[in-house]
Design an enzyme around this catalytic site. Sequence first.
Site, PDB file in Angstrom:
ATOM      1  N   SER A 266       0.838  -1.197   0.000  1.00 24.12           N
ATOM      2  CA  SER A 266       0.000   0.000   0.000  1.00 24.12           C
ATOM      3  C   SER A 266       0.869   1.240   0.000  1.00 24.12           C
ATOM      4  CB  SER A 266      -0.909   0.002   1.221  1.00 24.12           C
ATOM      5  OG  SER A 266      -0.166   0.460   2.330  1.00 24.12           O
ATOM      6  N   LYS A 267       0.225   2.382  -0.246  1.00 24.77           N
ATOM      7  CA  LYS A 267       1.028   3.605  -0.339  1.00 24.77           C
ATOM      8  C   LYS A 267       1.658   3.988   0.995  1.00 24.77           C
ATOM      9  CE  LYS A 267      -2.715   6.982  -0.059  1.00 24.77           C
ATOM     10  NZ  LYS A 267      -3.290   8.145  -0.682  1.00 24.77           N
ATOM     11  N   ARG A 268       1.092   3.509   2.083  1.00 24.73           N
ATOM     12  CA  ARG A 268       1.669   3.847   3.399  1.00 24.73           C
ATOM     13  C   ARG A 268       2.854   2.927   3.765  1.00 24.73           C
ATOM     14  NH1 ARG A 268      -0.436   8.339   5.540  1.00 24.73           N
ATOM     15  NH2 ARG A 268      -2.452   8.729   4.626  1.00 24.73           N
ATOM     16  N   ASP A 269       2.897   1.747   3.125  1.00 29.83           N
ATOM     17  CA  ASP A 269       3.942   0.784   3.489  1.00 29.83           C
ATOM     18  C   ASP A 269       5.339   1.339   3.321  1.00 29.83           C
ATOM     19  OD1 ASP A 269       2.333  -1.258   4.238  1.00 29.83           O
ATOM     20  OD2 ASP A 269       2.186  -2.124   2.229  1.00 29.83           O
TER      21      ASP A 269
END
Length: 509
Positions: A266-269
């Site tokens: 995900s983009k937060r990873d």
Amino acid sequence: MKTQPVRVRFAPSPTGPLHIGGVRTALYNFLFARKHGGTMILRIEDTDQNRFVPGAEDYIVKSLAWCGLDFDESPEKGGPDAPYRQSERSEIYRDHIHRLIEKGHAYYAFDTEEELSTLRETSKVSGGHSFQYDQQTRKSLCNSISLPEAEWKRRLEEGAPFVVRIKIPENEQVVVHDLIRGEVVVSTSNLDDKVLFKSDGLPTYHLANVVDDYLMKISHVIRGEEWLPSAPLHVLLYRFFGWESQMPQFAHLPLILKPDGNGKLSKRDGDRLGFPVFPTAWKDPKTDEIYSGYRESGYLPEAVINILAHLGWNPGTEQELFSTAELIQQFSLERVGKHGAKFDPEKAKWFNHQYIQQKSDEDLALFLKPSLDKNGVSPSSDYLRKVIHLVKERAFLVPDLWANSWFFFLRPGQYDQQVYQKIWQAGTTLLITEIANEIKLLEDFNKDSFHTLVQNYTIRTGVKMGQVMNPLRLLTVGSNQGPGMMDMADVLGKDEFLARIATGLEQLR
Ligand code: GLU
């Protein structure tokens, strides 16, 4: 048989920055188009006004350009099927939705958002099937199938808000032929009557996507696996429009997974796990939050392309490093796997290291320019080349080049006290002074003559090589870092080397 020319599209929605999964989709489309001498199209799917993010389209275009991915037809470049921004094509979709309504494949629905959410809530509470607008429920809801004709026409004339939904046929099997997954069969009883056209006069993704793929004569739809559940709906739309014979071939790419394989990356990873997931840095216009990018973290675009090429595709050989031309030549959808591909941040760095090594010293020297300018130094290109040559082997990311070489351009401002305590002995100052005096007398100072000098000194005095080299390194660099001492002294040159020794001895006294 005449084969259809290859025309593929990358169709992002400008809802934020492009995740590397999106860049990979663009890359595979690009490689496929270039391999088959086809056309690569950029189509901006911006019909969801609620999710529109200012700056996202510009970001997408620029970050793909940084990766070296270019388009033959796009909003910027134009082309035979312009406009390529869906918000500028609303007339086309309006016309097409009417065709579907006339043929009885779509219908008007007047249910309000509140009514629908109440139904969803009630079904949740009762614990039965979750509510869907579909062949079972549509007859009891408020639409042009359930209402008498005069009534729904009156509502339309009065300007009542409505959406248009697809009328999913009953008891049918829809077959999607996927080039990666083979045949996927879905029963229409599992499909809901998705909204095709919204009250704001714009289509939803499904309608716009299919209409445009048809009008733009797309031969292959290559996109992420998350769109596979929508593919049966798209197949039905092709049929309803009477375009079955021109339906593109589908290829749904496997997911890119988190490094531990647990779920989609995900983009937060990225920022959580310490690696970028966006090609270039992105500042969220709403929150001002900054997400790091590959470019800013010091990756080369050719490395990023290679990292992504291997996330889902494999060449079937041991070869790991490819030029773009080689990728184009070897890429095939047959060699794209079905299973999710784990993202490996260490391997990504390894790729970057390899591509840094492949670059010429002259090209790499350009990366030092901003730091050199900031520090007001302007070494000769010959000096720069020599420095790069010595340090590039240790560079995994572009900033490593400066981190490993700054002391060739600047004198150390301080001396690592821990190193000093460890290596500086009672006789060190004297010993170094003697070595410095001998260097002064050397007529031809270079790596070899310096080496011989130190060697002779150790033989003569019985001190160990390290007792000379470690202090010299501390005086030259300020720490125990840096490439081989002989090489370093050679590049710095006799005068600078001696000056550093003198200053260092002075400061450490
Ligand atoms: N607009 C869709 C997206 O954002 C495109 C999906 C497709 O390629 O059909 O990913």
